[in-house]
Design a protein around this motif. Structure first.
Motif, mmCIF file in Angstrom:
data_model
loop_
_atom_site.group_PDB
_atom_site.id
_atom_site.type_symbol
_atom_site.label_atom_id
_atom_site.label_comp_id
_atom_site.label_asym_id
_atom_site.label_seq_id
_atom_site.Cartn_x
_atom_site.Cartn_y
_atom_site.Cartn_z
ATOM 1 N N SER A 184 4.606 -4.857 9.020
ATOM 2 C CA SER A 184 3.502 -4.371 9.842
ATOM 3 C C SER A 184 3.005 -3.053 9.270
ATOM 4 O O SER A 184 3.803 -2.160 8.979
ATOM 5 N N ARG A 185 1.697 -2.941 9.126
ATOM 6 C CA ARG A 185 1.077 -1.704 8.669
ATOM 7 C C ARG A 185 0.113 -1.251 9.748
ATOM 8 O O ARG A 185 -0.770 -2.008 10.161
ATOM 9 N N MET A 186 0.266 -0.024 10.197
ATOM 10 C CA MET A 186 -0.532 0.481 11.299
ATOM 11 C C MET A 186 -1.616 1.432 10.798
ATOM 12 O O MET A 186 -1.363 2.303 9.970
ATOM 13 N N GLY A 187 -2.818 1.253 11.324
ATOM 14 C CA GLY A 187 -3.932 2.122 10.977
ATOM 15 C C GLY A 187 -5.237 1.405 11.235
ATOM 16 O O GLY A 187 -5.259 0.244 11.659
ATOM 17 N N PRO A 188 -6.380 2.055 10.986
ATOM 18 C CA PRO A 188 -7.684 1.428 11.199
ATOM 19 C C PRO A 188 -7.899 0.268 10.227
ATOM 20 O O PRO A 188 -7.553 0.364 9.041
ATOM 21 N N ALA A 189 -8.488 -0.804 10.718
ATOM 22 C CA ALA A 189 -8.751 -1.962 9.861
ATOM 23 C C ALA A 189 -9.656 -1.593 8.694
ATOM 24 O O ALA A 189 -9.479 -2.104 7.581
ATOM 25 N N GLY A 190 -10.605 -0.692 8.943
ATOM 26 C CA GLY A 190 -11.532 -0.296 7.883
ATOM 27 C C GLY A 190 -10.864 0.401 6.720
ATOM 28 O O GLY A 190 -11.442 0.493 5.618
#
Length: 232
Positions: A214-220
């Motif tokens: 899992s990588r967390m952050g804004p999709a952009g």
């Protein structure tokens, strides 16, 4: 990744939220004082068609003021360049993936810019407001409705999606809550068939424990970086 692989990608509201598409869900997720679930069911359509049609008219009109963001564009770039099998499945009913240029794309929950005749099954491209009792141009029945999968209805393209998951080497979930089935169960299906699994999300989804990574952050930010790495 050097050799072609079979990739299935699922996107949810989080990818379009960065474009300014209102999600109408979560805390304060009300529309004209109504819970979204109260305007997104067959029962609601039968009981108050004016309300339901007005809700989707508002969402359809909103599309004119939003544009695909970096995440949509990156996935379209992957679609165009990927030599193996690729299927992009979206839970979103907006047209941002389409406008970004994705072609190997399925809208499992329907589309705002489409109208459905429940009498004959005809689907019609639709841009403007859709008043209740609009006649179907195919059969004449005055019952056109938004071509949206309501709560309690079967999503579109399930056989195609399940076949792709069975062949997938990699399953990627982007911007989804992991709360709405059957899409929330795709990660388990993919893992059952041996696919690697990756979640790209602003926050951990309800199904985060099923993902290998899992990588967390804004999709952009996350999605273009992931696409760059995959195309390498």
């Amino acid at each position: 990744m050097t050799a072609p692989r079979n990739i299935v990608i699922l996107t949810g509201a989080g990818i379009s939220a960065e474009s300014g598409v209102a999600t109408f869900r979560g805390p304060g997720g009300l529309w004209e004082g109504h819970r979204v679930e109260d305007v997104c069911t067959p029962q609601a359509l039968a009981q108050d068609p004016e309300l339901v049609h007005r809700f989707y008219d508002a969402r359809r009109a909103q599309l004119a003021g939003v544009e695909p963001n970096a995440a949509h564009l990156a996935l379209a770039r992957l679609d165009a360049a990927w030599p193996g099998n690729l299927l992009l499945v979206t839970q979103n009913v907006d047209d941002l993936h389409d406008r970004a240029g994705s072609s190997r794309l399925l809208h499992m929950h329907g589309e705002l810019k489409s109208a459905l005749c429940p009498a004959c099954g005809n689907r019609i491209a639709w841009e403007d407001a859709l008043p209740p009792e609009t006649e179907c141009p195919n059969c004449g029945t005055p019952a056109l409705r938004p071509d949206i999968v309501f709560f309690g209805e079967m999503p579109y393209h399930m056989a195609t999606i399940e076949a792709a998951l069975a062949q997938a080497d990699l399953f990627v979930s982007i911007g989804t809550s992991g709360a709405v089935y059957p899409a929330a169960g795709f990660v388990q299906t993919a893992r059952h068939y041996g696919a690697a699994t990756l979640e790209l999300n602003l926050d951990p989804s309800e199904g985060s424990l099923w993902f290998e990574e899992s990588r967390m952050g804004p999709a952009g930010t996350l999605v273009p970086a992931w696409v760059d790495a995959v195309l390498g």
